[in-house]
Design a protein around this motif. Structure first.
Motif, short mmCIF file in Angstrom:
data_model
loop_
_atom_site.label_atom_id
_atom_site.label_comp_id
_atom_site.label_asym_id
_atom_site.label_seq_id
_atom_site.Cartn_x
_atom_site.Cartn_y
_atom_site.Cartn_z
N ALA A 141 0.82 -0.92 0.15
CA ALA A 141 0.13 0.57 0.32
C ALA A 141 0.72 1.19 0.12
N THR A 168 0.81 1.97 -3.42
CA THR A 168 -0.47 1.39 -4.70
C THR A 168 -1.71 1.88 -3.69
N VAL A 169 -1.61 2.72 -2.61
CA VAL A 169 -2.79 3.25 -2.00
C VAL A 169 -2.83 4.72 -0.99
N LEU A 182 -6.14 -1.56 3.98
CA LEU A 182 -7.02 -2.41 2.79
C LEU A 182 -8.23 -3.03 3.48
N LEU A 208 -10.76 -0.38 3.21
CA LEU A 208 -11.39 0.12 2.06
C LEU A 208 -11.76 -1.04 0.87
N VAL A 234 -9.49 -8.45 -2.94
CA VAL A 234 -8.43 -7.77 -2.56
C VAL A 234 -7.63 -8.53 -2.00
N GLU A 273 -2.53 -1.79 -9.63
CA GLU A 273 -3.18 -1.26 -8.64
C GLU A 273 -3.56 -0.01 -8.04
N GLN A 274 -2.84 0.83 -8.99
CA GLN A 274 -2.67 1.85 -8.74
C GLN A 274 -2.98 2.58 -9.74
N TYR A 329 -6.25 0.48 -9.95
CA TYR A 329 -7.32 0.09 -9.81
C TYR A 329 -7.84 0.89 -8.25
N TRP A 330 -6.72 1.25 -7.03
CA TRP A 330 -6.90 2.08 -6.13
C TRP A 330 -7.29 3.50 -6.03
N VAL A 352 -11.51 4.51 -6.86
CA VAL A 352 -11.94 3.55 -6.03
C VAL A 352 -12.23 4.97 -4.24
N ILE A 353 -10.64 5.22 -3.97
CA ILE A 353 -10.12 6.25 -2.75
C ILE A 353 -10.82 7.87 -3.11
#
Length: 333
Positions: A103, A106-107, A173, A176, A258, A317-318, A320-321, A324-325
């Motif tokens: 994360a 990625t998050v 995660l 999320l 996830v 994953e970047q 994807y997230w 979402v965020i």
């Protein structure tokens, strides 16, 4: 902060597809001595945490590769930023690596308005280390008749004041995944934030909260004793450790896959050839069967990768997230 596409040096060579990781055919570590006499592994978690377990178990397998062994240096706090800052300030000689949750690359770039590092510049992917599936658990506050995610959603609609769901922290995660699940299920819920998994587990078992998402390895013991029920797991396939529990995908949520994962990074200033050498040593260590057995005790699966394959996963994953965020409005300070 400004976000740049993952085409900087740290992500060169990344392909769009995630390749199968090959860990066979690597040279024996004892026969491939490193020019570095001692390796320091910076760990983003405190002693006894999941990242710490990952770092120390792999360090044990690496000792023959470095004449003066491997040292684990715990630098917990600030969502990994303290550990990354230590990595940034370390000499760029390849003697220091960071073991952290994925994360951080990625998050967190999308979750935090300001970070102490630029993941596209300061972090070079080296290798995956371990993966773990998340589990959605309910405790004694939820009736025994609730055995599926659909059952839970219906119970939460009927009991909105009791629909309290815990997480080990805002933007983790587990949190999320809860945001995604309950938005898609269109049910009311209240997020209860804890300082980590253990205090959240105490309240779940005590009936103070209804549900909780945590790595499945932290749920298995209490499930076996009957103190909680695991309604779903978050992998693409059923978990090796909880094979009788249906996935979210199986229960009607095809996009909710996830997995929590941990990986090694080096400073963006380290030469690519040095990163490749460290990755090879790590892949050899991670492939050893005794490591797989040690990880299984914590509900983890050993996993390794080349730098390019890990960079590709991070980029995927970047993508994807980030939306979402933005859609959930979750932010962390």
């Amino acid at each position: 902060m400004n976000h740049h596409p993952p085409s900087r040096r740290a992500f060169l060579g990344a392909s769009g597809a995630l390749a199968t990781v090959l860990t066979l055919g690597l040279p024996d570590l004892a026969q491939a001595q490193s020019p570095i006499d001692q390796l320091r592994i910076l760990c983003s978690g405190p002693a006894g945490s999941i990242p710490d377990i990952v770092a120390r178990r792999i360090a044990e397998q690496l000792t023959s590769h470095y004449p003066r062994g491997v040292v684990v240096d715990n630098r917990p706090g600030a969502a990994g930023q303290i550990a990354v800052t230590a990595l940034k300030s370390a000499p760029a000689d390849g003697a220091t690596v960071l073991l952290a949750q994925g994360a951080i690359a990625t998050v967190y770039p999308y979750l935090y308005a300001k970070l102490a590092y630029d993941p596209f510049v300061d972090l070079q992917p080296v290798s995956l280390a371990a993966e773990m599936t998340l589990g959605l658990a309910v405790g004694p506050a939820v009736p025994d008749s609730v055995i599926t995610v659909r059952d839970l959603a219906e119970w939460m609609r009927r009991n909105p004041k009791a629909a309290n769901v815990g997480s080990p922290g805002t933007g983790t995660l587990p949190h999320l995944l809860e945001e995604l699940l309950f938005r898609e299920a269109n049910v009311p819920w209240q997020h209860v934030v804890y300082a980590g998994g253990p205090p959240a587990m105490v309240d779940l078992l005590g009936g103070q909260i209804a549900a909780l998402v945590l790595p499945e390895g932290l749920l298995r013991q209490h499930r076996a004793s009957g103190r909680l029920r695991v309604l779903a797991t978050s992998g693409a396939q059923r978990s090796t450790y909880l094979p009788d529990v249906a996935t979210l995908v199986e229960q009607g949520y095809p996009d909710l896959v996830v997995r929590e994962w941990f990986s090694f990074f080096m400073s963006g200033r380290v030469a690519a050839a040095t990163v490749d050498g460290a990755s090879q040593a790590l892949r050899g260590a991670i492939a050893r069967p005794e490591l797989a057995a040690a990880f299984a005790e914590s509900g983890m699966v050993a996993a390794s990768s080349t730098p390019a394959t890990l960079a590709a996963r991070i980029a995927t994953e970047q993508r994807y997230w980030a939306p979402v965020i933005r859609a959930t409005g979750v932010r962390a300070e």
